[in-house]
Design an enzyme around this catalytic site. Structure first.
Site, PDB file in Angstrom:
ATOM      1  N   CYS A  82      61.643 -14.374  46.820  1.00 30.68           N
ATOM      2  CA  CYS A  82      60.567 -15.210  46.279  1.00 30.68           C
ATOM      3  C   CYS A  82      60.207 -16.352  47.219  1.00 30.68           C
ATOM      4  CB  CYS A  82      60.954 -15.744  44.899  1.00 30.68           C
ATOM      5  SG  CYS A  82      62.599 -16.480  44.797  1.00 30.68           S
ATOM      6  N   HIS A 103      58.622 -22.702  42.936  1.00 32.70           N
ATOM      7  CA  HIS A 103      59.398 -23.035  44.132  1.00 32.70           C
ATOM      8  C   HIS A 103      58.536 -23.887  45.069  1.00 32.70           C
ATOM      9  CE1 HIS A 103      62.465 -20.485  42.757  1.00 32.70           C
ATOM     10  NE2 HIS A 103      62.463 -19.543  43.680  1.00 32.70           N
TER      11      HIS A 103
END
Length: 338
Positions: A130, A242
């Site tokens: 990710c 993130h």
């Protein structure tokens, strides 16, 4: 043409997001099978306005499946991906176990779509880590323009990257601390609530973590050239999204305005960088969005041809589920239609 789709790990965070995105993007599916472990049988999951009963992975017949989206972790992928590929389905795997296999393409469709044809070796395509997925969206167009000499970054990774148990732990610890209790640690080695942990994945012999190694190795494989990269990966008490503080030095000069224009034109990127105070993107701002947001683009005067960037993305979407669906769309557009 409609496809027969199976989602493996359909009751997890990423599996549910895959189902949601299949409906949002109107993917041409004639049928969808929601699969999980036997203990999840009887649960229901949603795909747009449709609801599906969860079926047991162990007893499902994949012989009629066209595309299998795997979101159940490395152990399941190790055991099942090859078998499902042998049954004729193209497997798009979100786990880490096949990413560096030379016979398995590692794809971010906006960055290296030309690699998609490599799926024929194993009937298997790997979805990147990710943190890597959002990073290469920003790096590749800049590399094409000025040539990357070195990347140094720190990540600020949400707990959803570690699964539902990790999200529950952040919630429970926060509640317990407010109530005057003790924070119990299960998903993480130390308290995550009101804390940050420089520890994502397992530690390796050289003192780095596997997450840090993955970012370096996967970035080079996706971009198609060796990219010197060092990372410090940090888990932060954020539920979704993130963030990355990225410092890049280039072979030749690229000024701030050039970088902005390059990234504005890059697919999958959205630049928010007018320069006013507070004009930047945070994890809360990115949740539910398909874009990778880039802000705080600025010159680094300490190195030759240096820039610093702030890169933020919804890790459950572009970092996992959305990228997998985009790979399926790329298969449909370039490989499977005939």
């Amino acid at each position: 043409m409609g496809y027969r789709i199976a989602v493996v790990g359909a009751t997890g965070n990423v599996g549910r997001e895959m189902l949601r995105i299949l409906a949002e993007r109107d993917f041409p599916a004639d049928s969808i099978a929601a699969l999980a472990s036997a203990r999840s049988v009887g649960q229901k999951v949603e795909c747009g306005e449709e609801e599906f009963d969860v079926q047991a992975l162990e007893s499902f017949d994949f012989s009629g499946t066209d595309i299998a989206l795997f979101a159940a972790g490395s152990a399941i992928s190790h055991e099942w991906a090859g078998r499902v590929g042998d049954a004729g389905a193209v497997v798009i795997d979100n786990a880490s176990c096949f990413r560096m296999d030379p016979d398995v393409p590692l794809i971010v469709p906006e960055v290296n779509p030309e690699a998609i044809g490599g799926y024929r070796e194993r009937n298997l395509i790997a979805n990147p880590n990710c943190s890597t997925a959002q990073l290469v969206l920003a790096l590749k167009p800049l590399h094409d323009y000025a040539g990357i000499r070195r990347v140094c970054l720190a990540t600020y990774q949400s707990v959803s990257g570690a699964g539902k148990q990790a999200m529950d732990e952040l919630f429970e610890q926060t509640r317990e601390i407010f109530a005057g209790g003790d924070a119990e640690c299960n998903a993480f080695a130390q308290q995550i609530a009101f804390n940050v942990l420089p520890h994502v994945d397992v530690f390796l012999d050289d003192g780095s973590t596997k997450e840090e190694w993955k970012m370096a190795a996967e970035t080079s494989k996706i971009i198609g050239e060796e990219i010197p990269l060092t990372a410090t990966c940090v888990r932060v008490p954020v539920f979704i999204g993130h963030s990355e503080a990225v410092n890049v030095s280039f072979e030749r000069s690229v000024d701030v305005e050039e970088a902005r224009e390059i990234l504005r034109a890059a697919p999958g990127c959205e630049v928010v960088d007018i320069g006013d105070e507070g004009d930047y993107i945070t994890p809360i701002s990115c949740v539910g969005s398909d874009a990778t947001f880039i802000s705080r683009i600025r010159r680094d005067p300490t190195v030759e041809n240096g820039l610093s960037l702030w890169v933020v993305s919804d890790n459950l979407r572009k970092g996992a589920a959305l990228n997998a669906i985009q790979i399926a769309e790329l298969l449909h557009e370039t490989q499977l239609r005939d």
